[in-house]
Write a protein that holds these residues in place. Sequence first.
Motif, PDB file in Angstrom:
ATOM      1  N   UNK A 116       0.810  -1.206   0.000  1.00 53.13           N
ATOM      2  CA  UNK A 116       0.000   0.000   0.000  1.00 53.13           C
ATOM      3  C   UNK A 116       0.853   1.271   0.000  1.00 53.13           C
ATOM      4  N   UNK A 117       0.183   2.417   0.105  1.00 47.88           N
ATOM      5  CA  UNK A 117       0.882   3.702   0.022  1.00 47.88           C
ATOM      6  C   UNK A 117       1.876   3.876   1.170  1.00 47.88           C
ATOM      7  N   UNK A 118       1.527   3.385   2.365  1.00 49.21           N
ATOM      8  CA  UNK A 118       2.474   3.503   3.474  1.00 49.21           C
ATOM      9  C   UNK A 118       3.707   2.644   3.222  1.00 49.21           C
ATOM     10  N   UNK A 119       3.512   1.445   2.681  1.00 51.10           N
ATOM     11  CA  UNK A 119       4.661   0.612   2.333  1.00 51.10           C
ATOM     12  C   UNK A 119       5.563   1.333   1.338  1.00 51.10           C
ATOM     13  N   UNK A 120       4.944   2.029   0.385  1.00 53.01           N
ATOM     14  CA  UNK A 120       5.707   2.791  -0.599  1.00 53.01           C
ATOM     15  C   UNK A 120       6.609   3.809   0.091  1.00 53.01           C
ATOM     16  N   UNK A 121       6.039   4.581   1.008  1.00 50.60           N
ATOM     17  CA  UNK A 121       6.821   5.611   1.698  1.00 50.60           C
ATOM     18  C   UNK A 121       7.906   4.974   2.558  1.00 50.60           C
ATOM     19  N   UNK A 122       7.523   3.946   3.310  1.00 53.04           N
ATOM     20  CA  UNK A 122       8.470   3.284   4.213  1.00 53.04           C
ATOM     21  C   UNK A 122       9.655   2.718   3.433  1.00 53.04           C
TER      22      UNK A 122
END
Length: 333
Positions: free
Chosen positions: A183-189
């Motif tokens: 997801x988008x948080x995984x992308x940022x992380x």
Amino acid sequence: MDHIITLFLVFVTLLQTKPILCNNEPLIVGYYEESCPFLEEIVRRQVEIAVLQEPRMAASLLRLHFHDCFVLGCDGSVLLDDFEGTESEKKAAPNTNSLRGFEVIDEIKNVVEDACPCTVSCADLLAIVARDAVALTGGPKWNVYLGRRDSMKASLDDANKFIPTPNSSLETLIANFGSQGLNAQDLVVLSGSHTIGEAKCTSFKQRIYDYDDSEERSYPRQWKNDEFRRVLRSICPRSGRDNALAPLDFTTPARFDNQYFHNIKLGQGLLVSDNVLVAEDVEREIRDVVWAFASNEEHFFTSFANSMIKMGNIRVLTGQQGEIRKNCRLINT
């Protein structure tokens, strides 16, 4: 007795209608405790040697795991050379003349094979090596779930399609990660892995020379005639020196920390794909995550470990699927 017979018949019926799928075995911590008890010590020592010899190698080894998991899943396919009419993923545009560390994996595999022949998959080695590379540069350490098997195929087309490029838009990045179940948080992380490592001038020249004052996409106001752009231009002239290297994080280039998020808040990520996390986030949902990681390094470390574990489970081969390669560059048969 009748009750026992009835239960037995029910059990047999369940087996017939819903067979046990050994190929869907979950990854577990300590998978090699009995078959190769010193595996993690062996790998850690070899990674230490490689990083001591060349500090940049830590980021390269971490990147190998990413590029493996984004194509066919975490199955070691990225390590395969050309074979039997199959073109190697190493030839893909995001990998060629960029992805490195294959010789280090070869050496680790050789040492592991001497200790535990035909036991440990190359895909599992990539997962352990990535964790150790992060830990050795000051980042978090996590338990690596193991039990992967190695792919007997590779996909050059998928490597060109699914691996993000340095100039990717935010929309493209979200789609790339979403196709892997991230997801988008995984992308940022996971983008935070750019806190270590370097990139060639060809990866970011667009970012420093194709700037247009009227262009809003991925070019924040801070980029106009700022000192950062002048530094980058001194490393990478408009023509020539395409293979010159610049650190992804100019502030703490050799240390795994949360400085990356401070950088992109200022529009000072090295790659366009770094800066779009802030510049193109109209809804500010991703920006909020960036700000949270910038303000709390422990939160970033915990989230990074969790996302690495999640990524490491992408379409893994287990049970009787695939094989355990003797040589990570070649299938066994």
